[in-house]
Design a protein around this motif. Structure first.
Motif, PDB file in Angstrom:
ATOM      1  N   CYS A  19      14.292  -2.545  18.557  1.00 18.55           N
ATOM      2  CA  CYS A  19      13.871  -1.319  17.889  1.00 18.55           C
ATOM      3  C   CYS A  19      12.976  -1.658  16.704  1.00 18.55           C
ATOM      4  CB  CYS A  19      15.088  -0.516  17.446  1.00 18.55           C
ATOM      5  SG  CYS A  19      16.087  -1.323  16.211  1.00 18.55           S
ATOM      6  N   HIS A  78      18.518   1.690  22.532  1.00 12.83           N
ATOM      7  CA  HIS A  78      18.409   3.098  22.175  1.00 12.83           C
ATOM      8  C   HIS A  78      19.247   3.944  23.127  1.00 12.83           C
ATOM      9  CE1 HIS A  78      15.243   2.748  25.280  1.00 12.83           C
ATOM     10  NE2 HIS A  78      15.627   3.980  25.596  1.00 12.83           N
ATOM     11  N   PRO A  92      16.865   5.014  18.335  1.00 10.11           N
ATOM     12  CA  PRO A  92      16.920   3.550  18.367  1.00 10.11           C
ATOM     13  C   PRO A  92      18.062   3.062  17.486  1.00 10.11           C
ATOM     14  CG  PRO A  92      15.167   4.273  16.920  1.00 10.11           C
ATOM     15  CD  PRO A  92      15.748   5.508  17.545  1.00 10.11           C
TER      16      PRO A  92
END
Length: 158
Positions: A19, A78, A92
């Protein structure tokens, strides 16, 4: 790292994005016997899961496996789920090992999220069809969700 005389090692490095563009790196040992068969003990994977009660809601993680089992202290991924307004949104997050055995991970979603989310994995190699439990505690209320693994993809292409 030393191996018996009939085995030698070659180091490979895998990079993939978690992320917020965080680059994850893993040293992956490739072992090869005299017979010429390579056996990778660790590999980088993408694991896709669906929420059992509503399969349009999903969970994806990028992780390191050793002999098919989770072996990393952190995973990135996520969830895609319906927000309070009913709209499907992507959140995320980072998952951090909580028990030292890579079975219970605490999720941090960011964006001011105040929930306490844990993911519970089984103590065996990850495989398609296996279930993973998610437990959310939000404002003192605990809710359990069940996800099913629908794919485990080797990011090294082997």
């Amino acid at each position: 790292m030393s191996y018996p005389p009939d085995v030698f090692s070659d180091q490979r490095h895998a990079y993939f994005f978690g992320c917020a563009g965080t680059v994850m790196s893993a040293n992956l040992a490739v072992r090869q016997t005299k017979a010429g068969k390579a056996a990778m003990t660790k590999t980088a994977v993408k694991v896709d899961l669906v929420y059992i009660d509503n399969e349009e809601e999903t969970f994806r993680i990028h992780a390191i496996l050793e002999d098919g089992c989770l072996c990393c202290s952190e995973m990135y991924g996520h969830v895609k789920e319906r927000a309070e307004d009913g709209v499907l949104k992507i959140y995320p997050g980072i998952l951090t090992d909580q028990d030292g055995d890579n079975l219970v991970y605490l999720a941090e979603w960011g964006y001011g999220d105040t929930s306490h989310t844990r993911f519970h994995f089984l103590k065996r190699p990850l495989k398609v069809g296996q279930e993973v439990t998610r437990v959310d505690v939000h404002r003192g209320v605990e809710t359990e969700y069940r996800y099913r693994i629908i794919s485990v993809t080797n990011l090294l292409g082997a």
